[in-house]
Design a protein around this motif. Structure first.
Motif, PDB file in Angstrom:
ATOM      1  N   HIS A   1      47.420-103.052  -5.312  1.00  0.00           N
ATOM      2  CA  HIS A   1      46.486-101.527  -5.381  1.00  0.00           C
ATOM      3  C   HIS A   1      45.538-101.835  -4.532  1.00  0.00           C
ATOM      4  CE1 HIS A   1      48.794-102.458  -9.195  1.00  0.00           C
ATOM      5  NE2 HIS A   1      48.659-103.390  -8.865  1.00  0.00           N
ATOM      6  N   TYR A   2      45.627-101.676  -3.051  1.00  0.00           N
ATOM      7  CA  TYR A   2      44.842-101.156  -2.630  1.00  0.00           C
ATOM      8  C   TYR A   2      44.136 -99.542  -2.366  1.00  0.00           C
ATOM      9  CZ  TYR A   2      45.832-105.542  -0.406  1.00  0.00           C
ATOM     10  OH  TYR A   2      46.125-107.000  -0.366  1.00  0.00           O
ATOM     11  N   PRO A   3      43.014 -99.060  -1.909  1.00  0.00           N
ATOM     12  CA  PRO A   3      42.294 -98.097  -2.398  1.00  0.00           C
ATOM     13  C   PRO A   3      42.622 -97.395  -1.318  1.00  0.00           C
ATOM     14  CG  PRO A   3      40.571 -99.500  -1.773  1.00  0.00           C
ATOM     15  CD  PRO A   3      41.658-100.701  -2.093  1.00  0.00           C
ATOM     16  N   HIS A   4      43.340 -96.020  -0.884  1.00  0.00           N
ATOM     17  CA  HIS A   4      43.428 -95.058  -0.205  1.00  0.00           C
ATOM     18  C   HIS A   4      41.891 -94.787   0.870  1.00  0.00           C
ATOM     19  CE1 HIS A   4      47.460 -94.520  -0.408  1.00  0.00           C
ATOM     20  NE2 HIS A   4      47.145 -94.250  -1.508  1.00  0.00           N
ATOM     21  N   SER A   5      40.589 -95.218   0.204  1.00  0.00           N
ATOM     22  CA  SER A   5      39.422 -94.849   1.030  1.00  0.00           C
ATOM     23  C   SER A   5      38.312 -95.955   0.313  1.00  0.00           C
ATOM     24  CB  SER A   5      39.080 -93.114   0.658  1.00  0.00           C
ATOM     25  OG  SER A   5      37.695 -93.240   1.331  1.00  0.00           O
ATOM     26  N   LEU A   6      38.065 -96.510   1.734  1.00  0.00           N
ATOM     27  CA  LEU A   6      36.844 -97.718   1.160  1.00  0.00           C
ATOM     28  C   LEU A   6      35.966 -97.788   2.497  1.00  0.00           C
ATOM     29  CD1 LEU A   6      36.186-100.221  -1.091  1.00  0.00           C
ATOM     30  CD2 LEU A   6      37.680-101.414   0.710  1.00  0.00           C
ATOM     31  N   ASP A   7      34.335 -98.404   2.091  1.00  0.00           N
ATOM     32  CA  ASP A   7      33.886 -98.453   3.277  1.00  0.00           C
ATOM     33  C   ASP A   7      34.030 -99.521   3.948  1.00  0.00           C
ATOM     34  OD1 ASP A   7      33.262 -95.878   3.243  1.00  0.00           O
ATOM     35  OD2 ASP A   7      30.968 -95.812   2.364  1.00  0.00           O
TER      36      ASP A   7
ATOM     37  N   HIS B   1      30.977-100.528  11.307  1.00  0.00           N
ATOM     38  CA  HIS B   1      30.856 -99.530   9.780  1.00  0.00           C
ATOM     39  C   HIS B   1      32.349 -98.654   9.923  1.00  0.00           C
ATOM     40  CE1 HIS B   1      28.109-101.996   7.639  1.00  0.00           C
ATOM     41  NE2 HIS B   1      26.338-101.449   8.976  1.00  0.00           N
ATOM     42  N   LEU B   2      33.184 -98.827   9.155  1.00  0.00           N
ATOM     43  CA  LEU B   2      33.803 -98.053   8.791  1.00  0.00           C
ATOM     44  C   LEU B   2      34.097 -97.454   7.765  1.00  0.00           C
ATOM     45  CD1 LEU B   2      37.147-100.321  10.941  1.00  0.00           C
ATOM     46  CD2 LEU B   2      35.488 -98.724  11.907  1.00  0.00           C
ATOM     47  N   VAL B   3      34.286 -96.256   7.869  1.00  0.00           N
ATOM     48  CA  VAL B   3      33.614 -95.203   6.573  1.00  0.00           C
ATOM     49  C   VAL B   3      34.702 -94.551   6.585  1.00  0.00           C
ATOM     50  CG1 VAL B   3      32.755 -93.106   5.692  1.00  0.00           C
ATOM     51  CG2 VAL B   3      31.734 -94.543   7.227  1.00  0.00           C
ATOM     52  N   ARG B   4      35.182 -94.685   4.562  1.00  0.00           N
ATOM     53  CA  ARG B   4      36.507 -93.872   4.245  1.00  0.00           C
ATOM     54  C   ARG B   4      38.134 -94.512   5.382  1.00  0.00           C
ATOM     55  NH1 ARG B   4      32.854 -89.575   3.871  1.00  0.00           N
ATOM     56  NH2 ARG B   4      34.222 -88.742   5.997  1.00  0.00           N
TER      57      ARG B   4
END
Length: 233
Positions: free
Chosen positions: A39-45, A156-159
């Motif tokens: 259960h890993y998200p498709h968009s995460l900073d 920092h990596l966005v989304r």
């Protein structure tokens, strides 16, 4: 490099250490093992951090040890896996070059560890072997191409699409082992993926410039442990 005496001393005192050489012909096929659900998200900073282990050393920013790595810390509750109904939250993912585990004696250029923590602090680590040959665009390429140097600011990596970090084929070699850095804590439930992820040569090269002498622990004896294989396509 970490002290050889420290590594051997830990192995002598703790019998179920990691990493190991996984021999596929000796792995016990175990279809009854519980499935791994991701259960890993498709968009995460994400914040990518160089983890230094030079405490107390002068000129620490120039010192490299096998205990150091580059990792992305995961916000609490943002990603997890479940096994047999038990939830393990993703704490961080990080990389080792060359690979710590081996597959039939073969050592890959890179190994990624996804470190999870269970409800009582139990450790579950998913390991992914990485080699070159891909076309780019993977989460691994994006992270590895921008890893900071020691003592640099975090990147920092966005989304970031964390959902693509693991393959669809979740077939794994499973065994009980340890952390591969001090204090080499046991037990750790290891899920070593059978899938090999391919990345751009430039992504690997950029990471390896940070660790020219590598940051992986030597192989540890199996000491009678059984490695189990669970197919999950």
């Amino acid at each position: 490099m970490a002290s050889p005496s420290l590594l051997s001393s830990a192995s002598a005192q703790l019998p179920h250490q990691s990493p190991i050489d996984i021999r596929t012909q000796h792995a016990v096929h175990s279809p009854a093992l519980p499935a791994l659900h991701v259960h890993y998200p498709h968009s995460l900073d994400l914040s990518v951090h160089y983890e230094s282990k030079d405490g107390g050393q002068s000129g620490g920013c120039e010192t490299r040890t096998a205990e150091e790595t580059v990792l992305a810390q995961i916000p609490a509750g943002a990603a997890w896996v479940t096994v047999a109904g038990v939830r393990y939250d993703l704490v961080n993912f990080h990389f080792h070059t060359r690979s710590e585990h081996r597959l039939n004696g073969h050592q890959f250029p890179l190994e990624q560890h996804f470190v999870h923590s269970g409800p009582s602090g139990e450790k579950l680590v998913i390991a992914l072997f990485i080699t070159t040959g891909g076309h780019g665009g993977t989460l691994q390429d994006k992270v590895l191409a921008t890893v900071p140097a020691e003592c640099d600011e975090d990147v920092h990596l966005v989304r970031a699409n964390l959902a693509t970090a693991l393959p669809h084929d979740l077939s794994t070699y499973r065994y009980q082992g340890s952390l591969t850095t001090t204090p080499f804590t046991e037990p750790v439930s290891w899920f070593v993926l059978n899938h090999i992820r391919e990345i751009l040569p430039a992504s690997l090269a950029h990471f390896q410039t940070r660790f020219p002498d590598g940051d992986s622990r030597t192989l540890q004896p199996l000491n009678g442990r059984t490695v189990k294989y669970h197919a999950q396509h």
